[in-house]
Design an enzyme around this catalytic site. Structure first.
Site, PDB file in Angstrom:
ATOM      1  N   TYR A  19       0.937  -1.397   0.099  1.00 58.04           N
ATOM      2  CA  TYR A  19      -0.031   0.040  -0.036  1.00 58.04           C
ATOM      3  C   TYR A  19       0.865   1.406  -0.033  1.00 58.04           C
ATOM      4  O   TYR A  19       0.455   2.205  -0.400  1.00 58.04           O
ATOM      5  CB  TYR A  19      -1.073   0.084   1.018  1.00 58.04           C
ATOM      6  CG  TYR A  19      -0.559  -0.218   2.397  1.00 58.04           C
ATOM      7  CD1 TYR A  19       0.176   0.626   3.307  1.00 58.04           C
ATOM      8  CD2 TYR A  19      -0.489  -1.304   3.036  1.00 58.04           C
ATOM      9  CE1 TYR A  19       0.616   0.519   4.423  1.00 58.04           C
ATOM     10  CE2 TYR A  19      -0.168  -1.626   4.432  1.00 58.04           C
ATOM     11  CZ  TYR A  19       0.742  -0.614   5.095  1.00 58.04           C
ATOM     12  OH  TYR A  19       0.926  -0.969   6.185  1.00 58.04           O
TER      13      TYR A  19
ATOM     14  N   LYS B  84     -13.048  16.521  -4.019  1.00 55.72           N
ATOM     15  CA  LYS B  84     -12.224  17.845  -4.569  1.00 55.72           C
ATOM     16  C   LYS B  84     -12.885  18.769  -3.725  1.00 55.72           C
ATOM     17  O   LYS B  84     -13.836  19.519  -4.021  1.00 55.72           O
ATOM     18  CB  LYS B  84     -12.792  18.055  -5.968  1.00 55.72           C
ATOM     19  CG  LYS B  84     -12.268  19.174  -6.638  1.00 55.72           C
ATOM     20  CD  LYS B  84     -12.562  19.122  -8.353  1.00 55.72           C
ATOM     21  CE  LYS B  84     -12.086  20.704  -8.763  1.00 55.72           C
ATOM     22  NZ  LYS B  84     -12.310  20.417 -10.289  1.00 55.72           N
TER      23      LYS B  84
END
Length: 120
Positions: free
Chosen positions: A54, A99
């Protein structure tokens, strides 16, 4: 049934967006990925080589966010899904791109796009 590996809150600055000022000045993006994997080989061997690294995946996601600008968050999410599916151990992936500073006409705390993709 597949197991899950989740990376939450991968943060990077990108220059993605529809508007010129977004592409010129950039803004923060946050990415979550959930990988569908079979964790049994790694659990049995206790070796990193038998699972998804990861840390390396996180670096690749950051490079995608910091890389070549795109107009749509959907396009960025697809790029990230493709990166995740590069690892043959990943059977499916869910990618959410946040976002939080998206330019909107009304106050919105966060804009997200979530896609799900599976190995064909």
């Amino acid at each position: 049934m597949l197991d899950r590996i989740e990376l939450r809150g991968i943060s990077a600055r990108g220059h993605h967006g529809w508007f010129t000022h977004e592409r010129e000045h950039g803004q923060p993006f946050v990415v979550d990925v959930t990988l569908g994997v079979d964790a049994r080989p790694a659990a049995a061997s206790d070796e990193l080589s038998d699972t998804v690294d990861y840390d390396t995946l996180g670096e690749r996601v950051v490079h995608a966010v910091e890389g070549e600008p795109v107009k749509l968050v959907e396009t960025l999410a697809q790029r990230i899904a493709d990166i995740c599916l590069d690892d043959v151990r990943v059977e499916n992936v869910e990618v959410t791109v946040h976002k939080p500073e998206a330019p909107t006409r009304v106050p919105i705390g966060d804009v997200t796009v979530t896609i799900r993709r599976a190995r064909k």
